[in-house]
Design an enzyme around this catalytic site. Structure first.
Site, PDB file in Angstrom:
ATOM      1  N   TYR A   1      -3.484  -5.997  17.074  1.00  0.00           N
ATOM      2  CA  TYR A   1      -3.346  -5.440  15.740  1.00  0.00           C
ATOM      3  C   TYR A   1      -4.708  -4.843  15.908  1.00  0.00           C
ATOM      4  CZ  TYR A   1      -3.564  -4.501  10.408  1.00  0.00           C
ATOM      5  OH  TYR A   1      -3.174  -4.026   9.128  1.00  0.00           O
TER       6      TYR A   1
ATOM      7  N   ILE B   1       1.075  -1.321  -0.385  1.00  0.00           N
ATOM      8  CA  ILE B   1       0.529   0.235   0.278  1.00  0.00           C
ATOM      9  C   ILE B   1       0.821   0.598   0.371  1.00  0.00           C
ATOM     10  CG2 ILE B   1      -1.492   1.549   1.080  1.00  0.00           C
ATOM     11  CD1 ILE B   1      -2.915  -1.078   1.985  1.00  0.00           C
TER      12      ILE B   1
ATOM     13  N   GLY C   1      -7.401 -13.446  15.742  1.00  0.00           N
ATOM     14  CA  GLY C   1      -6.165 -13.500  15.618  1.00  0.00           C
ATOM     15  C   GLY C   1      -5.851 -12.690  15.096  1.00  0.00           C
TER      16      GLY C   1
ATOM     17  N   TYR D   1      -9.924  -5.837   3.152  1.00  0.00           N
ATOM     18  CA  TYR D   1      -8.024  -6.930   2.855  1.00  0.00           C
ATOM     19  C   TYR D   1      -7.655  -7.218   1.462  1.00  0.00           C
ATOM     20  CZ  TYR D   1      -8.934  -9.062   6.457  1.00  0.00           C
ATOM     21  OH  TYR D   1      -9.060  -9.637   8.615  1.00  0.00           O
ATOM     22  N   VAL D   2      -6.335  -5.826   1.400  1.00  0.00           N
ATOM     23  CA  VAL D   2      -5.731  -5.692   0.308  1.00  0.00           C
ATOM     24  C   VAL D   2      -4.972  -6.794  -0.043  1.00  0.00           C
ATOM     25  CG1 VAL D   2      -4.504  -3.292  -1.128  1.00  0.00           C
ATOM     26  CG2 VAL D   2      -6.254  -3.449   0.775  1.00  0.00           C
TER      27      VAL D   2
ATOM     28  N   LYS E   1      -4.392  -0.605  15.756  1.00  0.00           N
ATOM     29  CA  LYS E   1      -5.065  -0.241  14.711  1.00  0.00           C
ATOM     30  C   LYS E   1      -6.576   1.089  15.105  1.00  0.00           C
ATOM     31  CE  LYS E   1      -2.848  -0.893  11.263  1.00  0.00           C
ATOM     32  NZ  LYS E   1      -2.171   0.239  10.662  1.00  0.00           N
TER      33      LYS E   1
ATOM     34  N   ASP F   1      -0.250 -11.918  14.785  1.00  0.00           N
ATOM     35  CA  ASP F   1      -1.380 -12.729  14.288  1.00  0.00           C
ATOM     36  C   ASP F   1      -1.154 -14.231  15.087  1.00  0.00           C
ATOM     37  OD1 ASP F   1      -1.786 -10.946  12.576  1.00  0.00           O
ATOM     38  OD2 ASP F   1      -2.767 -11.956  10.645  1.00  0.00           O
TER      39      ASP F   1
ATOM     40  N   ILE G   1       2.597  -4.106  11.044  1.00  0.00           N
ATOM     41  CA  ILE G   1       3.323  -5.387  10.687  1.00  0.00           C
ATOM     42  C   ILE G   1       1.602  -5.686  11.774  1.00  0.00           C
ATOM     43  CG2 ILE G   1       5.582  -4.985  11.053  1.00  0.00           C
ATOM     44  CD1 ILE G   1       5.422  -6.038  13.418  1.00  0.00           C
TER      45      ILE G   1
HETATM   46  N1  CAA Z   1     -14.312 -17.076  13.766  1.00  0.00           N
HETATM   47  C1  CAA Z   1     -14.350 -18.621  14.490  1.00  0.00           C
HETATM   48  N2  CAA Z   1     -13.754 -19.781  15.237  1.00  0.00           N
HETATM   49  C2  CAA Z   1     -12.428 -19.134  14.379  1.00  0.00           C
HETATM   50  C3  CAA Z   1     -12.174 -18.108  13.112  1.00  0.00           C
HETATM   51  C4  CAA Z   1     -12.939 -16.953  13.140  1.00  0.00           C
HETATM   52  N3  CAA Z   1     -12.847 -15.871  12.112  1.00  0.00           N
HETATM   53  N4  CAA Z   1     -10.620 -18.252  12.744  1.00  0.00           N
HETATM   54  C5  CAA Z   1     -10.703 -19.595  12.995  1.00  0.00           C
HETATM   55  N5  CAA Z   1     -11.515 -20.084  14.349  1.00  0.00           N
HETATM   56  C6  CAA Z   1     -11.090 -21.527  14.543  1.00  0.00           C
HETATM   57  C7  CAA Z   1     -10.993 -22.416  14.043  1.00  0.00           C
HETATM   58  O1  CAA Z   1     -11.883 -22.592  13.129  1.00  0.00           O
HETATM   59  C8  CAA Z   1     -10.100 -23.502  14.161  1.00  0.00           C
HETATM   60  O2  CAA Z   1     -11.062 -24.050  15.133  1.00  0.00           O
HETATM   61  P1  CAA Z   1     -11.177 -25.260  15.495  1.00  0.00           P
HETATM   62  O3  CAA Z   1     -10.393 -25.890  16.437  1.00  0.00           O
HETATM   63  O4  CAA Z   1     -12.578 -26.017  16.652  1.00  0.00           O
HETATM   64  O5  CAA Z   1     -11.331 -26.395  14.618  1.00  0.00           O
HETATM   65  C9  CAA Z   1      -9.994 -22.603  16.001  1.00  0.00           C
HETATM   66  O6  CAA Z   1      -9.913 -21.106  15.399  1.00  0.00           O
HETATM   67  C10 CAA Z   1      -7.663 -22.935  15.050  1.00  0.00           C
HETATM   68  O7  CAA Z   1      -7.875 -21.321  16.588  1.00  0.00           O
HETATM   69  P2  CAA Z   1      -5.772 -22.184  16.912  1.00  0.00           P
HETATM   70  O8  CAA Z   1      -6.102 -20.960  18.006  1.00  0.00           O
HETATM   71  O9  CAA Z   1      -5.254 -23.522  16.663  1.00  0.00           O
HETATM   72  O10 CAA Z   1      -5.775 -20.916  16.087  1.00  0.00           O
HETATM   73  P3  CAA Z   1      -4.324 -21.503  14.863  1.00  0.00           P
HETATM   74  O11 CAA Z   1      -3.183 -21.595  15.679  1.00  0.00           O
HETATM   75  O12 CAA Z   1      -4.468 -22.426  13.763  1.00  0.00           O
HETATM   76  O13 CAA Z   1      -4.424 -19.535  13.554  1.00  0.00           O
HETATM   77  C11 CAA Z   1      -5.162 -17.675  13.248  1.00  0.00           C
HETATM   78  C12 CAA Z   1      -5.277 -19.066  13.608  1.00  0.00           C
HETATM   79  C13 CAA Z   1      -3.450 -17.493  13.379  1.00  0.00           C
HETATM   80  C14 CAA Z   1      -5.923 -16.839  14.157  1.00  0.00           C
HETATM   81  C15 CAA Z   1      -5.347 -17.984  11.713  1.00  0.00           C
HETATM   82  O14 CAA Z   1      -6.497 -18.156  11.660  1.00  0.00           O
HETATM   83  C16 CAA Z   1      -5.548 -16.491  11.015  1.00  0.00           C
HETATM   84  O15 CAA Z   1      -4.296 -16.162  10.439  1.00  0.00           O
HETATM   85  N6  CAA Z   1      -6.120 -15.714  11.090  1.00  0.00           N
HETATM   86  C17 CAA Z   1      -6.402 -14.880   9.541  1.00  0.00           C
HETATM   87  C18 CAA Z   1      -6.356 -13.069  10.732  1.00  0.00           C
HETATM   88  C19 CAA Z   1      -6.091 -12.626   9.092  1.00  0.00           C
HETATM   89  O16 CAA Z   1      -7.238 -12.277   9.328  1.00  0.00           O
HETATM   90  N7  CAA Z   1      -5.539 -11.393  10.086  1.00  0.00           N
HETATM   91  C20 CAA Z   1      -5.539 -10.478   8.881  1.00  0.00           C
HETATM   92  C21 CAA Z   1      -3.778 -10.261   8.756  1.00  0.00           C
HETATM   93  S1  CAA Z   1      -3.531  -8.820   6.833  1.00  0.00           S
HETATM   94  C22 CAA Z   1      -4.080  -7.877   7.837  1.00  0.00           C
HETATM   95  O17 CAA Z   1      -4.021  -7.236   8.706  1.00  0.00           O
HETATM   96  C23 CAA Z   1      -4.121  -6.492   6.980  1.00  0.00           C
HETATM   97  C24 CAA Z   1      -5.771  -5.968   7.632  1.00  0.00           C
HETATM   98  O18 CAA Z   1      -5.150  -5.314   7.946  1.00  0.00           O
HETATM   99  C25 CAA Z   1      -6.653  -6.307   6.919  1.00  0.00           C
END
Ligand code: CAA
Length: 246
Positions: free
Chosen positions: A152, A15, A148, A184-185, A156, A93, A90
């Site tokens: 962050y 960005i 997660g 999400y970009v 924000k 997560d 940064i």
């Molecule tokens: N809602 C509900 N449950 C969720 C969920 C959600 N959104 N996301 C994950 N879960 C659940 C899974 O289904 C799983 O459940 P079960 O154990 O019952 O199967 C559980 O959470 C997994 O939990 P863990 O603690 O084991 O998590 P993990 O170590 O596997 O990782 C995480 C979880 C790191 C959050 C991973 O899901 C992730 O990376 N998520 C994306 C987070 C995200 O959107 N980041 C944005 C980055 S980009 C950015 O930030 C730019 C911006 O400004 C938009």
């Protein structure tokens, strides 16, 4: 159009690069910071081959002393900063019950404390010159929260609290302060989200796709424009309809 000076933190990122190019196309002199000199030089040379001439200065926005030196170096190269885009950010997560103190602190220091570190050495100049544009690049996840991302999302959301206070304090000085909250970009940061999780998130976006960096840069250019002088304290959501809170 008046040519201004702009400092875009994290300008080498996805960005950030789009913002630098957009502001340069509007006729402004643009500087950005780096921590990795070799990477920054390669970026600057690549931009130059496409007709963009950017100033690059060393600096870590998460560190007060380093950020102060960074601002001074940028001002030595392009002059007192008129447009500041607090864009560097940064992610670290992980669900909160697994989060370490370091993961919390790195994110808060880089995304939120940076707003103090970088804006503080710039604000006096803007107030003296009676003109300024300060734009925080926040996130949809500061508005709606995200599984997660307790660190962050907190950083924000904090950025917008900073915006609306600074907007009030500096309105009389011709300085506007606004937040842009991208969804999400398509950048390295979003590509780092696991593929299956990313696909689920993309499916929730009404426009039906992730955003492009230029779609964020366009809004930054709009807020930085002379004519945006009555827009202050706003939080502009740019997310393909992913979150429509108000
Ligand atoms: N809602 C509900 N449950 C969720 C969920 C959600 N959104 N996301 C994950 N879960 C659940 C899974 O289904 C799983 O459940 P079960 O154990 O019952 O199967 C559980 O959470 C997994 O939990 P863990 O603690 O084991 O998590 P993990 O170590 O596997 O990782 C995480 C979880 C790191 C959050 C991973 O899901 C992730 O990376 N998520 C994306 C987070 C995200 O959107 N980041 C944005 C980055 S980009 C950015 O930030 C730019 C911006 O400004 C938009």
């Amino acid at each position: 159009m008046t040519a201004r000076t702009a400092l875009v933190t994290g300008g080498i990122g996805g960005i950030g690069t789009a913002i630098c190019r957009h502001l340069a196309q509007a006729g402004h002199k643009v500087a950005t910071n780096y921590r990795d000199e070799a990477k920054a030089r390669a970026w600057r040379d690549a931009q130059k081959s496409e007709g963009f001439d950017f100033a690059i200065v060393p600096g870590d926005v998460s560190d007060t002393t380093s950020a102060e030196a960074m601002v001074k170096a940028a001002e030595d190269l392009i002059g007192g900063i008129d447009i500041l885009v607090n864009n560097a950010g940064i992610t670290r997560d992980t669900t909160f019950h697994k989060m370490t103190a370091l993961q919390w602190q790195e994110v808060i220091n880089t995304n939120l404390n940076s707003c103090f570190n970088v804006t503080r050495p710039i604000i006096d100049g803007m107030r003296n010159r009676k003109w300024g544009r300060i734009i925080q690049i926040s996130s949809i996840n500061g508005q709606k929260g995200q599984y997660g991302q307790a660190n962050y999302a907190a950083s924000k959301a904090g950025m917008h609290g900073f915006t609306i206070s600074l907007a009030q304090e500096n309105a009389k000085f011709g300085i506007t302060v606004n937040t842009v909250s991208p969804g999400y970009v398509l950048t390295e940061m979003v590509r780092a989200v696991p593929e299956d999780v990313r696909a689920k998130i993309a499916a929730q976006i009404p426009v039906g796709r992730l955003g492009e960096p230029d779609e964020i840069a366009y809004a930054v250019g709009f807020l930085a424009d002379e004519r945006a002088s009555w827009i202050t304290g706003a939080n502009l959501s740019i997310n393909g309809g992913h979150y429509m809170g108000w």
